[in-house]
Design an enzyme around this catalytic site. Structure first.
Site, PDB file in Angstrom:
ATOM      1  N   ASP A  49      26.958  46.928 -18.016  1.00  0.00           N
ATOM      2  CA  ASP A  49      26.938  47.375 -19.240  1.00  0.00           C
ATOM      3  C   ASP A  49      26.716  49.002 -19.383  1.00  0.00           C
ATOM      4  OD1 ASP A  49      27.531  44.975 -20.567  1.00  0.00           O
ATOM      5  OD2 ASP A  49      25.388  44.435 -20.721  1.00  0.00           O
ATOM      6  N   LYS A  66      21.847  36.276 -19.308  1.00  0.00           N
ATOM      7  CA  LYS A  66      21.793  37.252 -18.480  1.00  0.00           C
ATOM      8  C   LYS A  66      20.749  37.432 -17.658  1.00  0.00           C
ATOM      9  CE  LYS A  66      24.847  40.411 -21.001  1.00  0.00           C
ATOM     10  NZ  LYS A  66      25.182  41.763 -21.727  1.00  0.00           N
TER      11      LYS A  66
END
Length: 279
Positions: free
Chosen positions: A108, A72
């Site tokens: 997220d 990420k």
């Protein structure tokens, strides 16, 4: 039987490893539901090869990818452009390839908020106590802060919590040993640690100290009911499982890659959850 044409839209998820991911099952359900000419593939990429591999996927005609551990941060660096959600979260989990450019976002936090709302919880009510100080904690904390919620973090290593507070001004930090005491001052408890996941010890926190009306939320979904959620259930405390966050965070990527706004519903949840249950 799915047969792809020469104009099929292709996306996927990259991680190292990536075999644990339920995202191919999730996106595959939507592709079949909407009769889309496309595919969503698991793409194991070693960290050393990540930048070159991502460019290669774009040049190969992929529409984009999801990104999971450990990529990420590397995904953030590989983007030509990142939106405010990624900048706030400090990481990218969704990459869209468009006109030779890589555009990154982080869904997220949005997925977490949507999961709360789907369970009848207003995430703006606050305040919130977050356990953990990793990437997931940052995404959740940033999303809550953007709603004006007062957020406190407790982490087993205080220095990591303090570093997070430096990156997200306004965030409060309490010692891990003080988490029970802090619980009574919050309307939302969010566990973003690995504690309670399959193969890990449970979270230890005294829910009897909870304020009236507390909601306990998990972001992990293996198992679907963690020891923390089970303990909350026995006390009549409202619970939000982590599976919904997985489902909702996938919506923006699917929309961007396949041109359809997918629906998160009970049929999807049952289908994905069936892959989580022991044989």
């Amino acid at each position: 039987m799915t047969i792809l044409s020469g104009t099929a839209r292709i996306a996927g998820i990259t991680g190292w490893p990536v075999s644990h991911s339920r995202s191919p099952r999730l996106h595959g359900f939507w592709l079949e539901r909407y009769g889309i000419d496309g595919a969503y593939l698991p793409l194991p990429i070693e960290p050393a090869h990540f930048p070159a591999a991502i460019r290669g996927l774009m040049l190969s005609g992929f529409a984009g990818v999801n990104v999971t551990i450990p990529h990420k941060l590397a995904a953030f660096a590989a983007c030509d452009e990142v939106d405010p959600s990624a900048r706030r979260a400090g990481a990218v989990n969704t990459m869209v390839f468009r006109d030779g450019r890589i555009i990154g976002s982080n869904t997220d936090g949005w997925g977490f908020l949507q999961n709360l709302r789907a369970n009848g919880i207003d995430p703006a009510t606050g305040p919130a106590l977050i356990l953990g100080a990793g990437g997931a904690a940052r995404a959740v904390a940033a999303a809550l802060q953007d709603l004006g919620v007062r957020v406190t973090v407790a982490n087993r290593t205080r220095t990591r919590a303090e570093a997070l507070a430096h990156e997200l001004p306004g965030l409060s930090v309490v010692d891990w040993q003080a988490r029970d005491h802090a619980l009574r001052d919050n309307a939302l408890l969010v566990n973003t640690t690995s504690l309670g996941m399959a193969g890990h010890p449970p979270v230890e926190i005294d829910l009897d100290r909870a304020a009236s009306g507390l909601t306990v939320a998990e972001i992990v979904y293996v198992p679907l009911e963690t020891p923390l959620l089970a303990a909350a259930h026995t006390r009549g405390i409202r619970c939000v499982e982590g599976l919904g966050m997985l489902l909702y965070q996938a919506v923006p990527g699917f929309r961007a890659w396949f041109g359809r706004d997918p629906t998160v519903d009970e049929a999807l949840a049952r289908f994905v959850a069936a892959d989580l249950l022991p044989a």
